[in-house]
Structures are given as structure tokens and as C-alpha cells.
Design a protein around this motif. Structure first.
Motif, PDB file in Angstrom:
ATOM      1  N   ASP A 321       0.813  -1.221   0.000  1.00 47.79           N
ATOM      2  CA  ASP A 321       0.000   0.000   0.000  1.00 47.79           C
ATOM      3  C   ASP A 321       0.847   1.273   0.000  1.00 47.79           C
ATOM      4  O   ASP A 321       0.316   2.364  -0.199  1.00 47.79           O
ATOM      5  CB  ASP A 321      -0.933   0.024   1.219  1.00 47.79           C
ATOM      6  N   ILE A 322       2.132   1.158   0.259  1.00 48.01           N
ATOM      7  CA  ILE A 322       2.987   2.348   0.379  1.00 48.01           C
ATOM      8  C   ILE A 322       3.105   3.035  -0.981  1.00 48.01           C
ATOM      9  O   ILE A 322       3.526   2.417  -1.959  1.00 48.01           O
ATOM     10  CB  ILE A 322       4.380   1.964   0.915  1.00 48.01           C
ATOM     11  N   VAL A 323       2.737   4.298  -1.036  1.00 53.98           N
ATOM     12  CA  VAL A 323       2.836   5.045  -2.284  1.00 53.98           C
ATOM     13  C   VAL A 323       4.042   5.992  -2.288  1.00 53.98           C
ATOM     14  O   VAL A 323       4.466   6.453  -3.341  1.00 53.98           O
ATOM     15  CB  VAL A 323       1.544   5.846  -2.551  1.00 53.98           C
ATOM     16  N   HIS A 324       4.586   6.254  -1.112  1.00 52.74           N
ATOM     17  CA  HIS A 324       5.727   7.165  -1.027  1.00 52.74           C
ATOM     18  C   HIS A 324       6.343   7.014   0.358  1.00 52.74           C
ATOM     19  O   HIS A 324       5.673   6.613   1.311  1.00 52.74           O
ATOM     20  CB  HIS A 324       5.271   8.609  -1.246  1.00 52.74           C
ATOM     21  N   ALA A 325       7.617   7.296   0.464  1.00 55.00           N
ATOM     22  CA  ALA A 325       8.309   7.310   1.749  1.00 55.00           C
ATOM     23  C   ALA A 325       9.388   8.380   1.697  1.00 55.00           C
ATOM     24  O   ALA A 325       9.929   8.669   0.627  1.00 55.00           O
ATOM     25  CB  ALA A 325       8.916   5.954   2.064  1.00 55.00           C
ATOM     26  N   PHE A 326       9.677   8.974   2.823  1.00 55.55           N
ATOM     27  CA  PHE A 326      10.754   9.968   2.859  1.00 55.55           C
ATOM     28  C   PHE A 326      11.411   9.979   4.227  1.00 55.55           C
ATOM     29  O   PHE A 326      10.824   9.554   5.230  1.00 55.55           O
ATOM     30  CB  PHE A 326      10.250  11.361   2.488  1.00 55.55           C
ATOM     31  N   SER A 327      12.638  10.452   4.255  1.00 55.51           N
ATOM     32  CA  SER A 327      13.416  10.556   5.486  1.00 55.51           C
ATOM     33  C   SER A 327      14.024  11.939   5.583  1.00 55.51           C
ATOM     34  O   SER A 327      14.345  12.567   4.569  1.00 55.51           O
ATOM     35  CB  SER A 327      14.541   9.515   5.519  1.00 55.51           C
ATOM     36  N   GLY A 328      14.211  12.391   6.806  1.00 50.61           N
ATOM     37  CA  GLY A 328      14.890  13.654   7.055  1.00 50.61           C
ATOM     38  C   GLY A 328      15.873  13.485   8.196  1.00 50.61           C
ATOM     39  O   GLY A 328      15.753  12.559   9.004  1.00 50.61           O
ATOM     40  N   VAL A 329      16.844  14.364   8.234  1.00 50.84           N
ATOM     41  CA  VAL A 329      17.830  14.356   9.313  1.00 50.84           C
ATOM     42  C   VAL A 329      17.556  15.544  10.223  1.00 50.84           C
ATOM     43  O   VAL A 329      17.583  16.696   9.772  1.00 50.84           O
ATOM     44  CB  VAL A 329      19.263  14.429   8.759  1.00 50.84           C
ATOM     45  N   ARG A 330      17.281  15.264  11.468  1.00 46.22           N
ATOM     46  CA  ARG A 330      17.067  16.332  12.433  1.00 46.22           C
ATOM     47  C   ARG A 330      18.403  16.714  13.064  1.00 46.22           C
ATOM     48  O   ARG A 330      19.075  15.869  13.661  1.00 46.22           O
ATOM     49  CB  ARG A 330      16.092  15.870  13.527  1.00 46.22           C
TER      50      ARG A 330
END
Length: 504
Positions: A321-330
């Protein structure tokens, strides 16, 4: 260009403040400083908000879980700011209700109630509804949840379009005279007498120079690189990089509310409505040691987030079901906490400079909710070098497009002014641009007047508007940061936008 001196570009002369970093902190400081009468230049090595500031959980919130770490001052400041920001940009910030199913093995009910009582009262809440208890066997919010969850608590926070918040601050800064330079990397900064000489390199290889009475290092994950590599100084503080990843799936419950899920490791996961028919799920908290530019979600994080959903929901999303994923660096201030979730979200300033010596102010840590207060505090720290600077002004000011009484009334009026356009399309423009939508839509009477249709709600008129007024030059600028059209377009449609921009 290796081995070749960069071509000479523009000399911007002398300014009061040169800011390195086009994320939310740099943008907020640029806006505040320009409004106080300082001359400002801001440079960003990539697109604005391309790093951390477009990869957040997209919430303006006090940080309910931070109460467990006794961060009462930080939570109070964030809750106060929640009300200030909601009033400043009602088109991109709006209230959202969060349902917290009670999981007694994680936190007892009395502890949750106590936390919510504090959350309701610490920040002088005025505009948002207070917390309440829910009987999940009767409340519609319980329908998608497993039957074992019989009780829940509900409270308020706010949603924000994070990347647009950055852009609106930069637009306001530019309107007040600031020079804004995207895709312009700070290459070297050296003190010359009582000013800084900052040399910058543009993406086309040309160099630009500015002399500045003060330097602000708002480079986020790259803050230490700027201190040491660009300015040639020793950093007295350290930044701790923590990776946060999110999944986007089709929305799997009815209603505008969100969910806050307690996991068995005592972390909490947000499940928020996103782009009308999608859901945003996150975040993880993992120590990160790689290059911030290369951050990406990994298999373990995906499995972790899906497992939390499975624990609570009857028909939990699956991997397919995943249509998109993203990561960020805090870029968190390193307070030596062992648990990444316990690392403070507060911010720390490091100022190198004395009377007669041009200062550099570096920012360690911070969170999107408190960016405006961070900007005020940064300028307070620089006040000894700018004693004639005007007083703080942003607490009662609206951001571009936010000059409206109530969003729903404004959106209804805009739809009435454009009866020949689909209501959903007008609503999209109202949400992203607020009162600026009138400049975008102009005299359009029907969709044909908006130019080429790329798919979804995207027409050439919007692409042109973003290119002309918001520094957008690539399809990612337009589709992923200035808007979220990219979530609704095919690869072929995205390529058509890129070709259209390249031809301009």
C-alpha cells in the motif's frame, strides 16, 4: 570546473546580516531581520527547504511526549507559538484533532490524563479545543481500531505545510528588501577588519561575494561544516543527527482526525490525514552518521512503522500500500542523552565575536514550531552589534497570503469569485496560496484559461506562478516542495513538468 577559478559574479556590497541556510530557521531570521530594518542576504546551497524543513512530520505542536522528559519550558513555548502561527498563516496551518487509544501496558491512564491537562493549560490555549475522553465502543473514531482498544483520549494540535512555511517567510523577507539566493553555496567566510567576507558559489560555477557585519549559520545538519569548513573556526557545541522516516499510504479511516499511537518501546507514532485521500505515518528516531544529503528510509524502519499500525488497526496498511516514503535528518543539539527520542528539541546558540569583532551566530537544534521565537532570540543575541535595530514585530504579523479572518469564509468567497473553475481546484489554490491565489488565478473563467493541464489539479498557470514568485526551477521544486502535486502525478506527467520548466 576542477582546477579552474570560478567565474566572477556579482558583488553584493555590504549588508548587515548574511545568513547561510534556507531552511525554516534561516528563513525566519531573514524575515524578522529585514522587518527590523537590517539589510539581509540569505544563501542556500540547494533549493529552499530541500533538507530537514520539508521532511518533518508537518505538525505545529507543543510536543506532548516531551513532558515525560520534563521539558516544560520548551513545551510551553511551543504551545504559545502554536496559537501565534495559527493566526499568522491559516491557509497552510489548521487545527487537527488527535485520537490517542489507551494502551495501559505503555502508560497508565492517570499519567496520560495528567499530561493532557498540562498540555491544555501550559500555553494559554485560546483557539483550539481542549482534550476529552472517548468511549471507542461508541465513538466513530473507534471504528477502524481493534476491539481491544476500548478507551481513548483526544486533544488538539495543528497541521502545517512545512515547505510552504519556509517559502512564505522568504517571500516576506524578500518583500522587505532581503536578497534571497537559492542554489548558492557558501564556499568561504573570513573576517576582514570588522566585517565578514563571504564568498559563495552558484550552481553554474560563478562566484558571488558579500561583506557582512554579522554572519548567521543556520545550516541545520551542516552547521558544524559551516563553522569549521567555511568559517575556519572551532565549534564549541556538537550537533547530533537523528533520522526520522515517514510512510505515505492511502487513507484508511473516515473523518478528519489523526491518531497518535503508543508503541511498546514507549515511542509514539503519528497517523495523520494527508492530501485529502492519503495518510502520513511516522516518525522513527534513529541515530544517523552518514551524509545528510543521502538519508533514506531503510527496511527496518518500514517494518517498524507497519508493525505499529498492525497493532492498532483492523485493516492496517501493508507494504504494497505504500505510495511514497521519505526521510529527514534532524540536527539536534547534542545533550549526551543515550536515547535518541530523549535528545532535547530545544535550540542552543553559539556566538563567536566580541565588541569590534564581526560575530557569527550558529544554531544547534530547534524545531519547526518554535522557529519564529528562535529568530527573535537570535536577533536578541546580535543586538549588541545592531543597537539601532527596530523591536520584535512578527508575533502579530501575518505571513503572505494569510491576511484573512477565517479560512473557510475566504475559501468560499474565492470559489464564488471563480464559478467556472472546479471547487476542488479553487480549494487547492486557497490552501496553498491564501489571498495570493487571486494573483495566480487572475481573470480565469474556466480551466482552459489556466493553460496546459499536467494532471490532477496542476496547470501551467500555477507552474509559472511558482517559477516567477517562489524561486522554483525544477520539477521537484514545483511538485515535491512548493506543492505536493507529485503524489498525484505519473512519471510521464512529472517528466512533462520538467520539460516545460526547462523550456522557460
Amino acid at each position: 570546473m576542477t582546477g579552474t577559478a570560478p567565474a566572477a559574479g556579482r558583488d553584493h556590497g555590504l549588508v548587515d546580516l548574511a545568513i547561510i541556510g534556507g531552511g525554516i530557521n534561516g528563513a525566519g531570521i531573514a524575515r524578522d531581520a529585514a522587518g527590523r530594518g537590517l539589510t539581509v542576504l540569505l544563501c542556500e546551497k540547494d533549493d529552499f527547504a530541500e533538507g530537514t524543513s520539508s521532511r518533518s512530520g508537518k505538525l505545529i505542536h507543543g510536543g506532548l511526549r516531551y513532558l515525560e522528559y520534563y521539558e516544560f519550558r520548551l513545551v510551553r513555548e511551543a504551545l504559545i507559538e502554536r496559537e501565534v502561527l495559527l493566526a499568522s498563516a491559516p491557509h497552510i496551518i489548521w487545527p487537527m484533532r488527535f485520537v490517542l487509544p489507551h494502551s495501559p501496558e505503555q502508560r497508565p491512564a492517570w499519567l496520560v490524563r495528567t499530561g493532557l491537562f498540562l498540555y491544555d493549560h501550559l500555553g494559554g490555549r485560546k483557539r483550539l479545543a481542549g482534550s476529552r475522553s472517548l468511549d471507542l465502543s461508541r465513538a466513530p473514531e473507534g471504528v477502524p481500531l481493534l476491539a481491544e482498544f476500548r478507551r481513548a483520549f483526544e486533544y488538539s494540535d495543528c497541521w502545517v505545510d512545512d515547505a510552504r512555511l519556509v517559502i512564505l517567510n522568504l517571500i516576506d523577507a524578500a518583500d522587505k528588501g532581503a536578497v534571497i539566493l537559492p542554489r548558492t553555496r557558501a564556499a568561504s567566510a573570513r573576517r576582514e577588519g570588522d566585517v565578514w567576507r563571504l564568498e559563495m558559489l552558484r550552481a553554474d560555477g560563478t562566484s558571488e561575494v558579500v561583506r557582512s557585519r554579522a554572519l548567521v549559520n543556520a545550516a541545520g545538519p551542516w552547521v558544524q561544516d559551516v563553522v569549521q569548513g567555511v568559517a575556519g573556526l572551532n565549534a564549541g557545541h556538537n550537533v547530533r543527527l537523528v533520522k526520522g522516516s515517514h510512510l505515505v499510504v492511502p487513507k484508511f479511516w473516515d473523518g478528519p482526525h489523526a491518531y497518535l499511537l503508543q508503541n511498546d518501546d514507549r515511542r509514539v507514532i503519528f497517523v495523520n490525514p494527508y492530501e485529502d485521500d492519503l495518510a502520513l505515518i511516522g516518525t522513527t528516531d534513529i541515530p544517523y552518521e552518514g551524509r545528510a544529503e543521502e538519508v533514506a528510509i531503510d527496511e527496518a524502519e518500514t517494518a517498524y512503522l507497519l508493525q505499529v499500525l498492525k497493532r492498532y488497526f483492523r485493516n492496517a496498511p501493508q507494504r504494497a500500500d505504500i505510495v511514497h516514503a521519505f526521510s529527514g535528518v534532524r540536527p539536534l543539539y547534542d545533550d549526551n542523552a543515550e536515547n535518541p527520542s530523549a535528545v532535547t528539541r530545544d535550540y542552543v546558540f553559539e556566538v563567536d565575536g566580541t565588541a569590534g569583532v564581526a560575530p557569527v551566530l550558529s544554531i544547534f537544534g530547534g524545531k519547526i514550531t518554535t522557529y519564529r521565537r528562535l529568530a527573535e532570540h537570535a536577533l536578541q543575541r546580535l543586538e549588541p552589534w545592531f543597537p539601532k535595530m527596530s523591536p520584535a514585530w512578527t508575533s502579530g504579523a501575518t505571513l503572505p497570503g494569510g491576511d484573512m479572518a477565517e479560512f473557510d469564509d475566504f475559501a468560499a468567497g474565492l470559489a464564488g469569485a471563480y464559478p467556472g473553475l472546479p471547487r476542488e481546484l479553487v480549494q487547492h489554490h486557497a490552501r496553498l496560496y491564501g489571498t495570493r491565489a487571486r494573483a495566480l488565478l487572475g481573470s480565469a473563467r474556466n480551466c482552459a484559461d489556466l493553460g496546459r493541464h499536467f494532471g490532477g489539479h496542476l496547470y501551467a498557470s500555477e507552474v509559472d506562478f511558482l517559477r516567477q514568485t517562489e524561486w522554483a526551477t525544477t520539477s521537484a521544486d514545483v511538485l515535491d516542495r512548493r506543492t505536493k502535486h507529485g503524489l498525484h502525478l505519473s512519471a510521464v506527467q512529472r517528466a512533462a513538468v520538467e520539460c516545460y520548466l526547462a523550456a522557460k
